[in-house]
Design an enzyme around this catalytic site. Structure first.
Site, short mmCIF file in Angstrom:
data_model
loop_
_atom_site.label_atom_id
_atom_site.label_comp_id
_atom_site.label_asym_id
_atom_site.label_seq_id
_atom_site.Cartn_x
_atom_site.Cartn_y
_atom_site.Cartn_z
N LYS A 26 -9.53 4.49 4.39
CA LYS A 26 -9.19 3.53 5.44
C LYS A 26 -7.98 4.05 6.21
CE LYS A 26 -6.68 -0.07 5.91
NZ LYS A 26 -6.26 0.25 7.29
N GLU B 150 -5.09 1.03 11.18
CA GLU B 150 -5.80 0.36 12.28
C GLU B 150 -5.32 0.86 13.64
OE1 GLU B 150 -3.93 -0.87 9.93
OE2 GLU B 150 -2.78 -2.64 10.52
N GLY C 244 2.00 4.81 2.64
CA GLY C 244 2.46 3.82 3.61
C GLY C 244 3.81 3.29 3.19
N GLY C 245 4.13 2.09 3.65
CA GLY C 245 5.45 1.52 3.39
C GLY C 245 5.58 1.04 1.94
N THR D 107 4.21 -2.53 1.30
CA THR D 107 2.75 -2.54 1.15
C THR D 107 2.35 -1.89 -0.17
OG1 THR D 107 2.73 -2.11 3.53
CG2 THR D 107 0.61 -2.12 2.42
N GLY D 108 3.06 -0.83 -0.54
CA GLY D 108 2.76 -0.13 -1.79
C GLY D 108 2.82 -1.07 -2.99
N GLU E 42 2.40 7.09 -2.14
CA GLU E 42 3.34 7.90 -1.35
C GLU E 42 4.01 6.95 -0.38
OE1 GLU E 42 3.96 10.99 -1.90
OE2 GLU E 42 2.29 11.47 -3.23
N CYS F 102 8.05 10.05 6.80
CA CYS F 102 8.58 9.49 5.54
C CYS F 102 9.71 10.34 5.00
CB CYS F 102 7.46 9.39 4.52
SG CYS F 102 6.58 10.95 4.33
N GLU G 36 14.75 2.03 5.65
CA GLU G 36 13.95 3.00 6.39
C GLU G 36 13.65 2.46 7.79
OE1 GLU G 36 9.77 3.61 5.41
OE2 GLU G 36 10.11 5.76 5.45
P1 NAD Z 1 1.94 0.35 6.17
O1 NAD Z 1 2.35 0.21 4.76
O2 NAD Z 1 2.16 -0.77 7.10
O3 NAD Z 1 0.37 0.69 6.28
C1 NAD Z 1 -0.20 1.80 5.62
C2 NAD Z 1 -1.68 1.55 5.43
O4 NAD Z 1 -1.85 0.45 4.54
C3 NAD Z 1 -2.43 1.17 6.70
O5 NAD Z 1 -3.71 1.75 6.66
C4 NAD Z 1 -2.54 -0.34 6.60
O6 NAD Z 1 -3.64 -0.88 7.29
C5 NAD Z 1 -2.72 -0.51 5.11
N1 NAD Z 1 -2.32 -1.82 4.57
C6 NAD Z 1 -1.43 -2.70 5.07
N2 NAD Z 1 -1.33 -3.79 4.26
C7 NAD Z 1 -2.17 -3.57 3.22
C8 NAD Z 1 -2.51 -4.30 2.05
N3 NAD Z 1 -1.94 -5.49 1.77
N4 NAD Z 1 -3.41 -3.78 1.19
C9 NAD Z 1 -3.97 -2.58 1.44
N5 NAD Z 1 -3.71 -1.84 2.53
C10 NAD Z 1 -2.81 -2.32 3.41
O7 NAD Z 1 2.64 1.68 6.67
P2 NAD Z 1 2.61 2.30 8.14
O8 NAD Z 1 3.47 1.46 9.01
O9 NAD Z 1 1.20 2.58 8.53
O10 NAD Z 1 3.31 3.71 7.85
C11 NAD Z 1 4.66 3.86 7.74
C12 NAD Z 1 5.10 3.97 6.29
O11 NAD Z 1 4.37 5.00 5.62
C13 NAD Z 1 6.55 4.37 6.17
O12 NAD Z 1 7.20 3.55 5.23
C14 NAD Z 1 6.49 5.81 5.69
O13 NAD Z 1 7.61 6.23 4.98
C15 NAD Z 1 5.26 5.81 4.86
N6 NAD Z 1 4.72 7.18 4.72
C16 NAD Z 1 4.89 7.83 3.53
C17 NAD Z 1 4.44 9.14 3.37
C18 NAD Z 1 4.64 9.89 2.07
O14 NAD Z 1 4.02 10.92 1.89
N7 NAD Z 1 5.49 9.43 1.16
C19 NAD Z 1 3.78 9.77 4.44
C20 NAD Z 1 3.62 9.08 5.63
C21 NAD Z 1 4.09 7.77 5.75
#
Ligand code: NAD
Length: 488
Positions: A174, A177, A227-228, A231-232, A249, A283, A384
């Site tokens: 996924k 969006e 992701g964030g 969310t993680g 990650e 990140c 962040e």
């Molecule tokens: P985000 O957490 O908002 O979204 C990431 C993904 O998760 C998207 O596909 C989103 O649709 C999905 N998502 C959102 N809520 C969810 C839920 N409740 N359940 C399942 N999936 C869900 O992050 P973002 O704004 O897209 O990206 C920025 C973040 O990603 C930053 O915090 C950045 O540090 C992190 N990031 C980390 C790495 C790494 O390798 N450590 C690499 C790139 C980005």
């Protein structure tokens, strides 16, 4: 404007609801495409397809060599479409074309790296205190739910899919969006390479609904999330339902430490590149610049001299070094941190404003900002921001630098600039971060493990470590005694 379907069981399909989402260029608002806005049911259909492909499809019967060859074909496919993919990446997420082109080549490399690794997965034989032939085999985990962010859309898709496929898993990916386009194009390349239907499924839509469904589904054996951190945590909670394997990650607030004996010119370049590459939407960005006080003024002056060279504009324009932020909402968030920094008493040396002029009127541009006199306790030094905002923090001793560097919930990346190799090794060994550099910032290699300490995540991507996350371990004991055990 192109209309995309999403990839479920080898078919390009609309969302069951019929809903679509407009994907726009963050630099000028141009409508690029409409993609299906998946809901929970679409994610569940994709999981069913991945489950069937894993449990009963031809995929599991392929040899590791054949899987490897397919991954090489995907790598070739990416290279064959490299120019188009790079342009599409730039249009969708805003990054300068040179950076997008780098990501595309890196994504192809990643498929090739894991294509080569497919045939090197192996177990071992053990001596045990019994007349038994005992050995350990590695097997694919099963169905993998893979959720990725918007800052490196194609590269993150490659980091997720290539080890999963090399290990023999099936996947539902996924994309964010906001940036699904290059992942969908990758889906096309994967189909053309001959990877069987259902092995890779790509569901486009938000986190609420399809993302949550992937994290929670009892049919999914492993979830890999980038992701964030907030969310993680949600993904981890949802994944606990069936105790699926999980790798995360997450974010970072990474220290870039410059000692007084560093090559100043290199450190200036490294500080700017660390903070502002990819609009700072990285990140591992070096968003905290820790500078030894005796060179603080010179380092800041060096950066301010070079800042005008960071040309803002549409990423497709020649010479542009910084594109727009990914969305209006994200720019609002970054701007709110500029205000927070000013209110906290940090000194805004440059940037933080929307550039003026017609070229910028419809995009989410923001001038790169440098804050000086930042205290480690300030929010701009702790949270962040994920945008072009650099916090400069002076320090007086090595111990103080290490203590400030480690004083964070995160532990993704860190760098040290010094000509003293003993100091470099000593300081790096004291830093609680998974990715570290000396006298450089940002180089990333498919061969090396990527991931963070503390709240920056769990597990590692890339390299030999990355494939471990996609493998189960099974022991096999073959009894070589011919007599009954005679216990009863
Ligand atoms: P985000 O957490 O908002 O979204 C990431 C993904 O998760 C998207 O596909 C989103 O649709 C999905 N998502 C959102 N809520 C969810 C839920 N409740 N359940 C399942 N999936 C869900 O992050 P973002 O704004 O897209 O990206 C920025 C973040 O990603 C930053 O915090 C950045 O540090 C992190 N990031 C980390 C790495 C790494 O390798 N450590 C690499 C790139 C980005």
């Amino acid at each position: 404007m192109k209309r995309y379907g999403m990839l479920i069981d080898g078919q390009w399909v609309p969302a069951r609801s019929g809903e679509t989402r407009e994907i726009r260029d963050p630099a000028d608002g141009a409508l690029l495409a409409k993609v299906p806005e998946a809901g929970r049911v679409d994610a569940e259909a994709a999981v069913d397809a991945a489950r069937a492909a894993f449990d009963a499809g031809p995929w599991r019967k392929l040899t590791a060599q054949d899987r490897g060859k397919l991954l090489f074909r995907v790598g070739e496919g990416i290279r064959a479409h490299a120019k188009r993919l790079a342009e599409l990446e730039t249009r969708n997420c805003g990054k300068p074309l040179a950076e997008a082109a780098f990501d595309v080549a890196d994504a192809a490399d990643c498929f090739e790296f894991y294509g080569g690794l497919a045939t090197k997965i192996h177990g071992e034989t053990m001596q045990v205190p019994a007349n038994s032939l005992s050995y350990v085999v590695r097997e694919p985990v099963g169905v993998c739910g893979q959720i990725i962010p918007w800052n490196y859309p194609l590269l993150m898709a490659a980091w997720k899919l290539s080890p999963a496929l090399a290990a023999g898993n099936t996947a539902v990916l996924k994309p964010s969006e906001l940036t699904p386009l290059t992942a969908l194009e990758l889906g096309r390349i994967i189909c053309e390479a001959g990877i069987p239907a259902g092995v890779v499924n790509i569901v486009t839509g938000p986190g609420a609904g399809p993302g949550e469904a992937l994290a929670a589904s009892p049919q999914v054996d492993k979830v890999a999330f980038t992701g964030g951190t907030v969310t993680g945590r949600k993904v981890m909670t949802a994944a606990s339902g069936n105790l699926k394997k999980i790798s995360l990650e997450l974010g970072g607030k990474n220290p870039n430490i410059v000692f007084a004996d560093a090559d100043l010119e290199c450190a200036v370049d490294g500080a700017l590149f660390g903070a502002f590459a990819n609009q700072g939407e990285v990140c591992s960005a070096g968003s905290r610049l820790l500078v030894e006080r005796s060179i603080h003024a010179r380092l800041v002056e060096g950066m301010l001299k070079k800042i005008p060279r960071i040309k803002l504009g549409h990423g497709l324009e020649p010479g542009v070094k910084m594109g727009p932020l990914v969305s209006a909402a994200h720019r609002d968030k970054v701007e709110s941190y500029i205000e927070i920094g000013v209110n906290e008493g940090a000194k805004l040396l440059c940037g933080g404003k929307r550039p003026k002029g017609r070229a910028f009127a419809k995009g989410h541009f923001l001038e790169p900002a440098i804050f000086d006199r930042v205290k480690p306790s300030m929010r701009i030094a702790r949270e962040e921001i994920f945008g072009p905002v650099l916090a400069v923090i002076p320090f007086d001793s090595e111990d103080e630098a290490v203590s400030i560097a480690n004083d964070t919930e995160y532990g993704l990346a860190a760098a040290v600039w010094t000509k003293d190799v003993t100091r470099a090794v000593r300081v790096i060994s004291r830093l609680r971060a998974g990715i570290t550099w000396v006298n450089t910032y940002h180089p990333t290699f498919n061969e090396l493990p990527w991931g963070g300490y503390k709240a920056s995540g769990m597990g590692r991507e890339l390299g030999l470590y990355g494939i471990e996350e996609y493998l189960e371990t099974k022991q096999v004991n073959i009894n070589l005694d011919e007599n009954p055990i005679g216990w009863y």
